[in-house]
Design a protein around this motif. Structure first.
Motif, PDB file in Angstrom:
ATOM      1  N   SER A 129     -28.862  16.703  43.468  1.00  0.00           N
ATOM      2  CA  SER A 129     -29.887  17.438  42.725  1.00  0.00           C
ATOM      3  C   SER A 129     -29.213  18.630  42.060  1.00  0.00           C
ATOM      4  N   THR A 130     -29.725  19.025  40.890  1.00  0.00           N
ATOM      5  CA  THR A 130     -29.093  20.097  40.132  1.00  0.00           C
ATOM      6  C   THR A 130     -29.975  21.335  40.141  1.00  0.00           C
ATOM      7  N   ALA A 131     -29.370  22.436  40.535  1.00  0.00           N
ATOM      8  CA  ALA A 131     -30.054  23.731  40.552  1.00  0.00           C
ATOM      9  C   ALA A 131     -28.999  24.805  40.712  1.00  0.00           C
ATOM     10  N   GLY A 132     -29.323  25.998  40.259  1.00  0.00           N
ATOM     11  CA  GLY A 132     -28.400  27.109  40.395  1.00  0.00           C
ATOM     12  C   GLY A 132     -29.048  28.269  41.114  1.00  0.00           C
ATOM     13  N   GLY A 133     -28.233  29.226  41.533  1.00  0.00           N
ATOM     14  CA  GLY A 133     -28.742  30.424  42.161  1.00  0.00           C
ATOM     15  C   GLY A 133     -29.075  30.237  43.628  1.00  0.00           C
ATOM     16  N   PRO A 134     -29.839  31.179  44.204  1.00  0.00           N
ATOM     17  CA  PRO A 134     -30.143  31.142  45.641  1.00  0.00           C
ATOM     18  C   PRO A 134     -30.843  29.847  46.041  1.00  0.00           C
ATOM     19  N   ILE A 135     -30.585  29.434  47.283  1.00  0.00           N
ATOM     20  CA  ILE A 135     -31.206  28.207  47.787  1.00  0.00           C
ATOM     21  C   ILE A 135     -31.440  28.332  49.284  1.00  0.00           C
ATOM     22  N   ASP A 136     -32.592  27.855  49.723  1.00  0.00           N
ATOM     23  CA  ASP A 136     -32.892  27.705  51.143  1.00  0.00           C
ATOM     24  C   ASP A 136     -32.601  26.248  51.485  1.00  0.00           C
ATOM     25  N   LEU A 137     -31.477  26.000  52.151  1.00  0.00           N
ATOM     26  CA  LEU A 137     -31.037  24.628  52.390  1.00  0.00           C
ATOM     27  C   LEU A 137     -32.058  23.828  53.172  1.00  0.00           C
ATOM     28  N   ASN A 138     -32.612  24.408  54.228  1.00  0.00           N
ATOM     29  CA  ASN A 138     -33.580  23.678  55.043  1.00  0.00           C
ATOM     30  C   ASN A 138     -34.863  23.396  54.275  1.00  0.00           C
ATOM     31  N   ALA A 139     -35.370  24.410  53.560  1.00  0.00           N
ATOM     32  CA  ALA A 139     -36.622  24.231  52.823  1.00  0.00           C
ATOM     33  C   ALA A 139     -36.466  23.199  51.719  1.00  0.00           C
ATOM     34  N   ASN A 140     -35.257  23.111  51.135  1.00  0.00           N
ATOM     35  CA  ASN A 140     -35.018  22.158  50.056  1.00  0.00           C
ATOM     36  C   ASN A 140     -34.489  20.819  50.555  1.00  0.00           C
ATOM     37  N   GLY A 141     -34.350  20.669  51.863  1.00  0.00           N
ATOM     38  CA  GLY A 141     -33.885  19.408  52.419  1.00  0.00           C
ATOM     39  C   GLY A 141     -32.476  19.058  52.007  1.00  0.00           C
ATOM     40  N   CYS A 142     -31.597  20.063  51.884  1.00  0.00           N
ATOM     41  CA  CYS A 142     -30.224  19.834  51.428  1.00  0.00           C
ATOM     42  C   CYS A 142     -29.237  19.978  52.589  1.00  0.00           C
ATOM     43  N   ASP A 143     -28.239  19.103  52.592  1.00  0.00           N
ATOM     44  CA  ASP A 143     -27.168  19.206  53.578  1.00  0.00           C
ATOM     45  C   ASP A 143     -26.097  20.176  53.124  1.00  0.00           C
ATOM     46  N   LEU A 144     -25.983  20.376  51.817  1.00  0.00           N
ATOM     47  CA  LEU A 144     -24.878  21.167  51.282  1.00  0.00           C
ATOM     48  C   LEU A 144     -25.225  21.599  49.870  1.00  0.00           C
ATOM     49  N   ALA A 145     -24.774  22.792  49.479  1.00  0.00           N
ATOM     50  CA  ALA A 145     -24.988  23.274  48.114  1.00  0.00           C
ATOM     51  C   ALA A 145     -23.671  23.797  47.562  1.00  0.00           C
ATOM     52  N   ILE A 146     -23.449  23.574  46.270  1.00  0.00           N
ATOM     53  CA  ILE A 146     -22.264  24.080  45.576  1.00  0.00           C
ATOM     54  C   ILE A 146     -22.765  25.070  44.536  1.00  0.00           C
ATOM     55  N   ARG A 147     -22.271  26.289  44.594  1.00  0.00           N
ATOM     56  CA  ARG A 147     -22.795  27.348  43.755  1.00  0.00           C
ATOM     57  C   ARG A 147     -21.694  28.233  43.177  1.00  0.00           C
TER      58      ARG A 147
END
Length: 311
Positions: A129-147
């Protein structure tokens, strides 16, 4: 009927009342009536055969049996929360890995490399999924984010620096030699509304009062870089976003690349450190970033303009 099935309906009401020491506040929190809370707890006490609360005029307090049930209830609810978080992110036995990445970084750097990930780890399936800036990993159901870390990261996230960002003017090689005659003051400067200060930041780092012949802005950084590829002007190109184009000779960086002071990072939740899927992806991602850091394409070295490449 088992104790579990008999107790479950009243446990949320019991936990809220025990935590708040008040039936009315528990009713407000659970969006129920005071009577519904009283009935649920009364039925719970009847099924257990013992009182759970001592009723006072304006509050309630727990009996010894109530304290025992509250401890068990909190443990059960905590385990339910952990299970829900794992399901939201994907169970560690599930090959699906949910990754969030900056949009332009996804298109210009990550996606062209996912074929190599598949060769190395064919068991992994990446849902990107594509998004930038702050992220709540648990709320967004993500295992990992690249920022691109130009914001304050969440305190609970584990931060792994992939590479520092380097940046400099980039344009099509034929445009630089022919149309511009190797003179940046003759260039049309391409801007992005998502990074409006990119040119001014670079001029400050270069310590030179360059002035554009003309300027043009685009809504997104991706379009700015594409316009440079299409010989529509000169953009500020950050590594790793222009790395593949520089390596292939589609773009040139006549003034080299300078550090911007911003890093590209990988963000994972603490529990991701024990998730084999996350760690396999993270190890691969680190190796890709390290490979880029070791190799400097000829087109990132300074041109005769006399600026030095830092870092």
């Amino acid at each position: 009927m088992s104790h579990r099935r008999r107790l479950l309906p009243g446990l949320p009401a019991f936990e809220a009342a025990a935590r708040l020491n008040n039936f009315t506040r528990a009713a407000e929190e659970l969006h129920l009536t005071h009577g519904a809370i009283s009935r649920a707890i009364a039925q719970l006490e009847e099924r257990l055969g013992t009182p759970l609360f001592v009723r006072h005029p304006r509050r309630v307090s727990l009996t010894p049996a109530g304290y025992r049930l509250l401890e068990a209830t909190r443990n059960a609810f905590a385990e339910l929360d952990r299970a829900a978080d794992e399901i939201g992110r994907g169970d560690s036995a599930d090959p699906l890995l949910r990754v969030s990445c900056e949009p332009t970084l996804s298109m210009r750097w990550l996606m062209p490399r996912l074929g190599r990930l598949r060769q190395r780890h064919p068991e992994l399936q990446v849902e990107l999924s594509t998004a930038g800036g702050p992220i709540d990993l648990n709320a967004n159901g993500c295992d990992l984010a690249i920022r691109r870390l130009d914001f304050t990261p969440p305190q609970e996230a584990v931060i792994d620096v992939l590479c520092p960002e380097l940046a400099g003017p980039v344009c099509h090689p034929e445009c630089w030699v022919g149309m511009l005659g190797q003179d940046l003051n003759r260039a049309r400067w391409l801007h992005s509304r998502t990074r409006p200060s990119a040119w001014s930041d670079w001029c400050r780092m270069a310590d030179h009062p360059y002035q554009p012949a003309s300027e043009q802005s685009y809504d997104h950084f991706y379009f700015t870089l594409q316009a440079a590829l299409d010989q529509l002007g000169t953009a500020i190109g950050p590594l790793p976003l222009v790395y593949d184009d520089l390596q292939a000779g589609r773009l040139t960086a006549p003034f080299g690349m300078r550090p911007t002071g911003v890093d590209y990072v990988m963000l994972t939740p603490p529990e991701g450190q024990s998730d084999q899927r996350t760690q396999r992806f993270a190890d691969w991602l680190r190796s890709e970033a390290a490979h880029m850091a070791r190799f400097e394409p000829a087109s990132t070295r300074p041109h005769s303009a006399g600026l030095e490449t830092d870092g």
